[in-house]
Motif scaffolding. Structure first.
Motif, mmCIF file in Angstrom:
data_model
loop_
_atom_site.group_PDB
_atom_site.id
_atom_site.type_symbol
_atom_site.label_atom_id
_atom_site.label_comp_id
_atom_site.label_asym_id
_atom_site.label_seq_id
_atom_site.Cartn_x
_atom_site.Cartn_y
_atom_site.Cartn_z
ATOM 1 N N LEU A 148 0.821 -1.208 0.000
ATOM 2 C CA LEU A 148 0.000 0.000 0.000
ATOM 3 C C LEU A 148 0.861 1.267 0.000
ATOM 4 C CD1 LEU A 148 -2.932 -0.863 2.447
ATOM 5 C CD2 LEU A 148 -2.791 -1.158 -0.031
ATOM 6 N N PHE A 149 2.104 1.150 0.439
ATOM 7 C CA PHE A 149 2.988 2.313 0.445
ATOM 8 C C PHE A 149 3.667 2.555 -0.908
ATOM 9 C CE2 PHE A 149 2.745 1.052 4.910
ATOM 10 C CZ PHE A 149 2.575 2.265 5.551
ATOM 11 N N SER A 150 3.551 1.604 -1.823
ATOM 12 C CA SER A 150 4.273 1.684 -3.096
ATOM 13 C C SER A 150 3.914 2.899 -3.950
ATOM 14 C CB SER A 150 4.053 0.399 -3.904
ATOM 15 O OG SER A 150 4.556 -0.720 -3.206
ATOM 16 N N PRO A 151 2.644 3.345 -3.995
ATOM 17 C CA PRO A 151 2.312 4.476 -4.879
ATOM 18 C C PRO A 151 2.857 5.827 -4.418
ATOM 19 C CG PRO A 151 0.358 3.163 -4.357
ATOM 20 C CD PRO A 151 1.434 2.751 -3.410
ATOM 21 N N ILE A 152 3.375 5.926 -3.212
ATOM 22 C CA ILE A 152 3.789 7.219 -2.668
ATOM 23 C C ILE A 152 4.995 7.748 -3.441
ATOM 24 C CG2 ILE A 152 4.653 8.419 -0.620
ATOM 25 C CD1 ILE A 152 3.119 6.310 1.050
ATOM 26 N N GLN A 153 4.880 8.988 -3.921
ATOM 27 C CA GLN A 153 5.927 9.592 -4.740
ATOM 28 C C GLN A 153 6.688 10.709 -4.035
ATOM 29 O OE1 GLN A 153 4.438 10.767 -8.640
ATOM 30 N NE2 GLN A 153 2.838 9.199 -8.544
ATOM 31 N N PHE B 237 8.992 12.659 -1.625
ATOM 32 C CA PHE B 237 10.155 12.355 -0.795
ATOM 33 C C PHE B 237 10.409 13.423 0.257
ATOM 34 C CE2 PHE B 237 12.720 9.236 -3.658
ATOM 35 C CZ PHE B 237 11.700 8.312 -3.495
ATOM 36 N N GLY B 238 9.662 14.512 0.220
ATOM 37 C CA GLY B 238 9.811 15.573 1.205
ATOM 38 C C GLY B 238 8.669 15.564 2.202
ATOM 39 N N TYR B 239 8.297 16.748 2.686
ATOM 40 C CA TYR B 239 7.248 16.852 3.700
ATOM 41 C C TYR B 239 5.879 16.438 3.171
ATOM 42 C CZ TYR B 239 10.477 19.197 6.853
ATOM 43 O OH TYR B 239 11.525 19.477 7.688
ATOM 44 N N ALA B 240 5.698 16.494 1.859
ATOM 45 C CA ALA B 240 4.424 16.075 1.276
ATOM 46 C C ALA B 240 4.159 14.589 1.497
ATOM 47 C CB ALA B 240 4.400 16.398 -0.208
ATOM 48 N N PHE B 241 5.201 13.840 1.861
ATOM 49 C CA PHE B 241 5.000 12.426 2.175
ATOM 50 C C PHE B 241 3.896 12.232 3.206
ATOM 51 C CE2 PHE B 241 5.705 9.391 5.600
ATOM 52 C CZ PHE B 241 5.580 8.181 4.934
ATOM 53 N N PHE B 242 3.799 13.128 4.178
ATOM 54 C CA PHE B 242 2.899 12.893 5.302
ATOM 55 C C PHE B 242 1.444 12.889 4.859
ATOM 56 C CE2 PHE B 242 6.767 14.715 7.247
ATOM 57 C CZ PHE B 242 7.171 13.557 7.885
ATOM 58 N N PHE B 243 1.039 13.873 4.046
ATOM 59 C CA PHE B 243 -0.359 13.828 3.629
ATOM 60 C C PHE B 243 -0.585 12.866 2.471
ATOM 61 C CE2 PHE B 243 1.178 17.749 1.443
ATOM 62 C CZ PHE B 243 0.808 17.496 0.129
ATOM 63 N N GLU B 244 0.436 12.653 1.627
ATOM 64 C CA GLU B 244 0.239 11.664 0.563
ATOM 65 C C GLU B 244 0.090 10.263 1.149
ATOM 66 O OE1 GLU B 244 1.910 10.175 -3.755
ATOM 67 O OE2 GLU B 244 3.243 11.395 -2.512
ATOM 68 N N SER B 245 0.859 9.928 2.161
ATOM 69 C CA SER B 245 0.755 8.585 2.755
ATOM 70 C C SER B 245 -0.619 8.352 3.363
ATOM 71 C CB SER B 245 1.859 8.375 3.793
ATOM 72 O OG SER B 245 1.774 9.338 4.834
ATOM 73 N N LEU B 246 -1.146 9.344 4.087
ATOM 74 C CA LEU B 246 -2.490 9.165 4.658
ATOM 75 C C LEU B 246 -3.548 9.094 3.574
ATOM 76 C CD1 LEU B 246 -3.008 11.185 7.958
ATOM 77 C CD2 LEU B 246 -2.302 8.820 7.624
ATOM 78 N N PHE B 247 -3.381 9.889 2.535
ATOM 79 C CA PHE B 247 -4.326 9.866 1.413
ATOM 80 C C PHE B 247 -4.366 8.482 0.772
ATOM 81 C CE2 PHE B 247 -5.118 10.478 -3.178
ATOM 82 C CZ PHE B 247 -6.368 11.077 -3.139
ATOM 83 N N VAL B 248 -3.193 7.922 0.496
ATOM 84 C CA VAL B 248 -3.114 6.603 -0.134
ATOM 85 C C VAL B 248 -3.705 5.528 0.774
ATOM 86 C CG1 VAL B 248 -1.479 4.815 -0.861
ATOM 87 C CG2 VAL B 248 -1.162 7.183 -1.612
ATOM 88 N N LEU B 249 -3.347 5.554 2.061
ATOM 89 C CA LEU B 249 -3.848 4.533 2.981
ATOM 90 C C LEU B 249 -5.357 4.660 3.193
ATOM 91 C CD1 LEU B 249 -0.981 4.579 5.639
ATOM 92 C CD2 LEU B 249 -1.379 2.858 3.872
ATOM 93 N N ALA B 250 -5.857 5.884 3.305
ATOM 94 C CA ALA B 250 -7.296 6.080 3.507
ATOM 95 C C ALA B 250 -8.087 5.576 2.308
ATOM 96 C CB ALA B 250 -7.592 7.548 3.772
ATOM 97 N N LYS B 251 -7.568 5.804 1.101
ATOM 98 C CA LYS B 251 -8.263 5.336 -0.101
ATOM 99 C C LYS B 251 -8.368 3.814 -0.138
ATOM 100 C CE LYS B 251 -7.819 6.888 -4.181
ATOM 101 N NZ LYS B 251 -7.280 7.306 -5.507
ATOM 102 N N LYS B 252 -7.433 3.136 0.498
ATOM 103 C CA LYS B 252 -7.440 1.673 0.519
ATOM 104 C C LYS B 252 -8.204 1.118 1.721
ATOM 105 C CE LYS B 252 -5.101 1.043 -3.249
ATOM 106 N NZ LYS B 252 -5.728 0.367 -4.432
#
Length: 251
Positions: free
Chosen positions: A187-192, A194-209
């Motif tokens: 589930l972490f594979s789609p995260i692109q 590498f900076g501070y945006a990781f934090f909201f992108e990771s929650l976005f990806v996990l929440a969608k799943k």
């Protein structure tokens, strides 16, 4: 990579069934914080392993970490050759935790903005969730002593991720628990980011799943030592990532 001999896996909450616990802290120029941070985490009676990933700090942070690891088998240090981004450090720590078979991963900052004594509160909430977020917004007064600029920036990020990404959580913070034995590593594979945006992108990806995410209130403190690492480049990356993710919600 350096670490104490026989790096062990600690049992969270004194073996209450969660499994083994890893606490991850990224570092860059945190020489004035890491010794006390390691001591305060060790005093919590959670018996965690602690992973530091240092991006070639010029202030001797890496050297101090190596001394801590040599004296404590629960501490491991990964040295990276340059600044690769805080998001990439978190992704590396997540991959490390899966590879080593940890069930629980706590992530937090080194500068005491995240009080170590709040870690047991987040772990307690992990009994009922897959990801626990230490939130500054659940209750009033989540920011203690922060400058208006830093608090305003955090509040704007919270507003933007709520409105544009439909994330009700404190999505820009790093103080979290991941219950890795409940989350597929893929589930972490789609995260692109590498900076501070990781934090909201990771929650976005996990929440969608469909990963179950809960927020618990925390009060964040001002940085104890050193300076903030966020600059214009990080803000630009965050805005770009926010736009990219927003577009996916419209497709």
């Amino acid at each position: 990579m350096a670490g104490g001999a026989g790096f062990r896996k600690g049992l969270s909450m004194n073996g209450d069934g969660y499994g083994n616990l890893l606490i991850f802290i990224p570092t860059y120029n945190e020489a004035g914080n890491i010794g006390e941070m390691a001591a305060r985490l060790g005093a919590l009676n959670l018996h965690p392993d602690i992973l530091f990933i240092d991006d070639a700090s010029p202030d001797c942070t890496g050297r101090i970490l190596d001394k801590l690891a040599a004296a404590n088998s629960a501490i491991r240090v990964i040295h990276r050759p340059c600044k690769k981004g805080i998001g990439s450090a978190h992704l590396e720590a997540i991959a490390f935790a899966y590879k080593q078979g940890y069930s629980l991963l706590v992530t937090m900052d080194a500068d005491f903005t995240h009080p170590p004594e709040a870690v047991p509160v987040l772990l307690l909430a992990a009994r009922e969730a897959d990801v626990v977020v230490g939130s500054r917004f659940v209750e009033t007064g989540g920011f203690e002593g922060w400058s208006r600029w830093r608090e305003g920036l955090s509040r704007f990020g919270h507003w933007a991720t709520q409105r544009l990404l439909n994330l009700p959580h404190d999505a820009t913070g790093a103080f979290r628990v991941y219950r890795l034995n409940h989350i597929d590593q893929g589930l972490f594979s789609p995260i692109q980011a590498f900076g501070y945006a990781f934090f909201f992108e990771s929650l976005f990806v996990l929440a969608k799943k469909g990963v179950k995410i809960v927020d618990v209130p925390v009060v964040v403190q001002p940085r104890r030592y050193g300076t903030s690492k966020m600059g214009r480049r990080h803000l630009a990356e965050s805005l770009w990532t926010l736009a990219r993710l927003w577009i996916t919600t419209r497709l």
